[in-house]
Design an enzyme around this catalytic site. Structure first.
Site, PDB file in Angstrom:
ATOM      1  N   ARG A 215       0.823  -1.223   0.000  1.00 38.15           N
ATOM      2  CA  ARG A 215       0.000   0.000   0.000  1.00 38.15           C
ATOM      3  C   ARG A 215       0.856   1.272   0.000  1.00 38.15           C
ATOM      4  O   ARG A 215       0.531   2.260   0.645  1.00 38.15           O
ATOM      5  CB  ARG A 215      -0.975   0.000   1.180  1.00 38.15           C
ATOM      6  CG  ARG A 215      -1.939  -1.170   1.192  1.00 38.15           C
ATOM      7  CD  ARG A 215      -2.789  -1.229  -0.086  1.00 38.15           C
ATOM      8  NE  ARG A 215      -3.679  -2.378  -0.068  1.00 38.15           N
ATOM      9  CZ  ARG A 215      -3.420  -3.547  -0.660  1.00 38.15           C
ATOM     10  NH1 ARG A 215      -2.278  -3.722  -1.321  1.00 38.15           N
ATOM     11  NH2 ARG A 215      -4.274  -4.536  -0.602  1.00 38.15           N
TER      12      ARG A 215
ATOM     13  N   SER B 175     -11.257  -1.789   1.994  1.00 37.50           N
ATOM     14  CA  SER B 175     -10.645  -2.164   3.267  1.00 37.50           C
ATOM     15  C   SER B 175     -10.273  -0.896   4.036  1.00 37.50           C
ATOM     16  O   SER B 175      -9.548  -0.043   3.518  1.00 37.50           O
ATOM     17  CB  SER B 175      -9.390  -3.003   3.036  1.00 37.50           C
ATOM     18  OG  SER B 175      -9.709  -4.219   2.407  1.00 37.50           O
TER      19      SER B 175
ATOM     20  N   GLU C 125      -6.188   2.631   6.143  1.00 37.44           N
ATOM     21  CA  GLU C 125      -5.780   2.618   4.743  1.00 37.44           C
ATOM     22  C   GLU C 125      -6.410   3.791   4.000  1.00 37.44           C
ATOM     23  O   GLU C 125      -5.800   4.369   3.107  1.00 37.44           O
ATOM     24  CB  GLU C 125      -6.211   1.297   4.097  1.00 37.44           C
ATOM     25  CG  GLU C 125      -5.704   1.092   2.689  1.00 37.44           C
ATOM     26  CD  GLU C 125      -5.965  -0.307   2.189  1.00 37.44           C
ATOM     27  OE1 GLU C 125      -6.508  -0.447   1.086  1.00 37.44           O
ATOM     28  OE2 GLU C 125      -5.615  -1.267   2.897  1.00 37.44           O
TER      29      GLU C 125
END
Length: 300
Positions: free
Chosen positions: A175, A225, A295
């Site tokens: 990420r 998410s 996130e």
């Protein structure tokens, strides 16, 4: 100043409005207004708009599909520059290399790969973001990541100069990419795939999309998410084991289908989502000694 930047953008032939509701442009469907919202119609106009924002000392943010964003309830005191349809070009450069602009839908890029019997991007089928956003955060799912296929990105750097990064210089990790830190605006991607059999590629895409529909709360607005996967753990399992499935703050809730997703049940505010995330973070830290990192990014 916001009227001035909008007038300037319109003089270039671009769409521009003041006080635009950002809930129309992010997948969470919440948040306040942007003081100005501009859609450049070319890389040339994008560069000119960025320069004008600097000249007017205006805070700005460049977004794609808004699939990994929250917008503060009080809105964004600045200019949102949206790379949309005008940045959606996709073309074949070589028999196994696809070029796409940053605003291209990742789904469309996947379908383009399928049309040309190119394999390697099946993992991304169903991810709702733009290609630029996927490169920015090294999006991934089902064992694949953008780093597996991303060869090079073109960009406008923090000094407003054109440039590119390739291979190791992209700094792709979980990420994360170099673009998370360098302030550059991604404008295009080069994806290196492999020749494959169309029927097999299609079957894999349909299989993975079926898993998404079965396991993820696609029926509710969300940003996918909510938390990054902590090393050695799965965020969703930690949250579920802590009894948070179905937990609510206002209109925000932990999905009953997948505890890794915070969803908007209707009328949720950014404050609701953040309060729920903070509650989860505190409980998991106390219970398991694991610090969950969000996130989803906040535009504020």
């Amino acid at each position: 100043m916001y009227t001035e930047i909008c007038d300037f953008a319109r003089s270039l032939g671009c769409e521009a409005v003041e006080n635009e509701p950002m809930k129309k442009h992010i997948s969470f469907k919440l948040g306040g207004n942007a003081r100005a919202f501009i859609e450049p119609d070319s890389e040339e106009s994008l560069l000119k708009i960025l320069k004008k924002c600097r000249e007017l000392s205006l805070h700005y943010a460049v977004i794609g599909n808004g699939s990994n964003l929250l917008v503060a309830d009080e809105g964004f005191e600045g200019v949102v520059i949206h790379l949309g349809n005008a940045f959606g070009e996709i073309r074949l450069l070589a028999e196994d290399v696809i070029y796409c602009q940053a605003g291209a839908s990742l789904m469309k890029v996947c379908n383009f790969a399928l049309e040309h019997s190119l394999t390697g991007l099946e993992f991304a089928y169903g991810i709702p973001g733009s290609a630029g956003g996927a490169a920015f955060m090294n999006a991934g799912a089902y064992g694949g990541e953008m780093k597996d296929v991303l060869q090079k990105c073109t960009h406008i750097d923090n000094d407003l100069q054109p440039g590119e990064l390739s291979e190791a210089a992209l700094e792709l990790s979980y990420r994360h990419s170099a673009y998370c830190d360098n302030g550059a605006v991604i404008t295009g991607l080069f994806l290196k795939l492999q020749k494959g059999k169309k029927a097999q590629i299609k079957a894999k895409m349909e299989e993975l999309y079926g898993k998404r529909k079965a396991k993820q709360p696609l029926e509710y607005p969300s940003a996918g998410s909510t938390f990054k996967r902590p090393e050695g753990y799965f965020a969703g399992k930690l949250i579920e084991d802590a009894g948070f499935k179905g937990a609510r703050v206002g209109g925000a809730a932990v999905s009953e289908k997948h505890a890794g997703f915070v969803v908007n049940l209707g009328g949720a505010t950014c404050a609701d989502v953040l309060a729920l995330c903070d509650k989860i973070h505190k409980e998991i830290l106390e219970k398991d000694g694991v610090s969950l990192e969000r996130e989803v990014k906040i535009l504020k």
